[in-house]
Design a protein around this motif. Sequence first.
Motif, short mmCIF file in Angstrom:
data_model
loop_
_atom_site.label_atom_id
_atom_site.label_comp_id
_atom_site.label_asym_id
_atom_site.label_seq_id
_atom_site.Cartn_x
_atom_site.Cartn_y
_atom_site.Cartn_z
N LEU A 123 0.84 -1.20 0.00
CA LEU A 123 0.00 0.00 0.00
C LEU A 123 0.88 1.25 0.00
O LEU A 123 1.90 1.28 0.68
N CYS A 124 0.48 2.25 -0.76
CA CYS A 124 1.26 3.49 -0.84
C CYS A 124 0.37 4.69 -0.51
O CYS A 124 -0.85 4.57 -0.38
N LEU A 125 1.00 5.85 -0.39
CA LEU A 125 0.32 7.07 0.06
C LEU A 125 0.04 8.00 -1.11
O LEU A 125 0.96 8.41 -1.81
N GLY A 126 -1.22 8.36 -1.32
CA GLY A 126 -1.60 9.30 -2.37
C GLY A 126 -2.04 10.62 -1.76
O GLY A 126 -3.24 10.90 -1.66
N TYR A 127 -1.07 11.44 -1.35
CA TYR A 127 -1.35 12.69 -0.64
C TYR A 127 -1.06 13.93 -1.50
O TYR A 127 -1.95 14.66 -1.91
N THR A 128 0.23 14.18 -1.73
CA THR A 128 0.71 15.44 -2.27
C THR A 128 0.29 15.62 -3.73
O THR A 128 0.28 14.67 -4.51
N GLU A 129 -0.04 16.87 -4.09
CA GLU A 129 -0.41 17.19 -5.46
C GLU A 129 0.62 18.13 -6.07
O GLU A 129 1.36 18.82 -5.33
N PRO A 130 0.69 18.19 -7.40
CA PRO A 130 1.74 18.98 -8.05
C PRO A 130 1.81 20.43 -7.58
O PRO A 130 2.89 21.01 -7.54
N GLU A 131 0.69 21.02 -7.22
CA GLU A 131 0.70 22.42 -6.78
C GLU A 131 0.26 22.56 -5.33
O GLU A 131 -0.04 23.67 -4.88
N GLY A 132 0.26 21.45 -4.58
CA GLY A 132 -0.29 21.48 -3.24
C GLY A 132 0.70 21.74 -2.14
O GLY A 132 0.32 22.09 -1.03
N GLY A 133 2.00 21.53 -2.38
CA GLY A 133 2.97 21.70 -1.31
C GLY A 133 2.75 20.70 -0.19
O GLY A 133 2.26 19.59 -0.41
N SER A 134 3.10 21.09 1.03
CA SER A 134 3.01 20.19 2.18
C SER A 134 1.64 20.15 2.82
O SER A 134 1.40 19.33 3.70
N ASP A 135 0.73 21.02 2.40
CA ASP A 135 -0.61 21.06 2.99
C ASP A 135 -1.53 20.13 2.20
O ASP A 135 -2.12 20.53 1.20
N VAL A 136 -1.65 18.88 2.66
CA VAL A 136 -2.44 17.91 1.91
C VAL A 136 -3.93 18.24 1.93
O VAL A 136 -4.69 17.74 1.09
N ALA A 137 -4.37 19.09 2.86
CA ALA A 137 -5.79 19.44 2.95
C ALA A 137 -6.24 20.35 1.81
O ALA A 137 -7.44 20.56 1.63
N THR A 138 -5.29 20.89 1.04
CA THR A 138 -5.65 21.72 -0.12
C THR A 138 -5.94 20.86 -1.34
O THR A 138 -5.81 21.32 -2.47
N CYS A 139 -6.34 19.63 -1.12
CA CYS A 139 -6.54 18.63 -2.17
C CYS A 139 -7.50 19.11 -3.26
O CYS A 139 -8.59 19.61 -2.98
N LYS A 140 -7.08 18.92 -4.52
CA LYS A 140 -7.91 19.26 -5.67
C LYS A 140 -8.37 18.02 -6.44
O LYS A 140 -9.22 18.14 -7.33
#
Length: 397
Positions: A123-140
């Motif tokens: 299992l792996c982690l799908g958190y960070t987005e290309p423009e999201g930085g370290s704040d995973v709550a800004t998920c798009k």
Amino acid sequence: MDFSRVDLTGEEQEFLDEIRGFLDLHVTDDVRRRDRETGDNFDETVHLAMGAAGYLEREYRSEAEGGFDRVRRRLWELEKRRVHVPWVTWGTTSIVARSVEKFGSPALRDEVLPKVFSGHVRLCLGYTEPEGGSDVATCKTRAVRDGDYWVINGSKMFTTGAHNSQYTFLITNTDPQAKKHKSLTMFLVPLDTSGIEIQPLWTVDGDRTNIVYYSDVRIADEYRLGEVNEGWTVLRGPLDTEHGVATPNTDGLEDVSILQHQGSYMATTLDKVAGLLSVPDAAGRRPVDGGSVSYRLGRSVARVEAALSTPNMYGRVALAQAMRDVAPELMDVLSASSVLPIETPGAIDDGASEYLFRWAPLCGIYGGTLEVFRNMIAQHALGLGRASYAQTRSKAS
């Protein structure tokens, strides 16, 4: 801090001999070479062998559930570190498996967990987005409900191990109009689903991570973890584990902070450099006897020892910063040949300090940047309030 040694019982010594034999048999020089070449931090043959021997489940489970007791767990962790087991994918797997166990449906738990313990499911982690930085709550990345299914579109950066995993622990936005911590829903997405594309990315230290694209990915609601728009509740536990904010046990039988594996490599590299600088030349002179070299080496030793002894999230920052400070110092006091990588003719320390130098920047962004962690310490531990980066205007005189 208790520096006393633990005297092993006869049974504990037998266990140590057992796992040493197992690891020496399976984690060979060829495994380590292949891991350097691929940057995977994972070896399926080793992983399946650990699953078949029952070590994965015993590491995952508590003592009360049939897992390792405290001493055996510590021995297992230290021996894995000694032989450099490719471990990252098991780290993410064990983090996510706990969320599956807590928030997944009975059917999903039955589908996933037995194969996690056998080693066949990772299992792996799908958190960070290309423009999201370290704040995973800004998920798009969007998940839109369609009856008993969800349709997912978006992309995730730094999904390490995706190409060796069967599922990803995916954070999605299911309500763009809500506040960011109330708009999130977590899924365990099968990575063989149509519409998923995994592309490799290599970091400066040679590790492989991935960018994963989700294009009209359709999954059943049974792969949802927790309630809709309550994904932050599901995510908090894994984030705390990854951030290293858990309070260690007081018996001294575990790492005092996260990144101790990296810190141990730094300490070993420092010892190697100190040994090289203590070798006399033809005239009997040792580099370490020079005032500048001894001062810089001693300062590095002090930094490393302090970082290794720093607990909790503070230790994460101290270790990552020490790596950034110590690595260039060691390369500088060695010589120009310290820039040569491992297994290169002429590399003065067989590439140890050169690899430490390349690894250090990555350790400062794992799970969030050092700046993020310093802000978390300032805000939540020291009560200094939220940081403000807005420029202040000077009053006209």
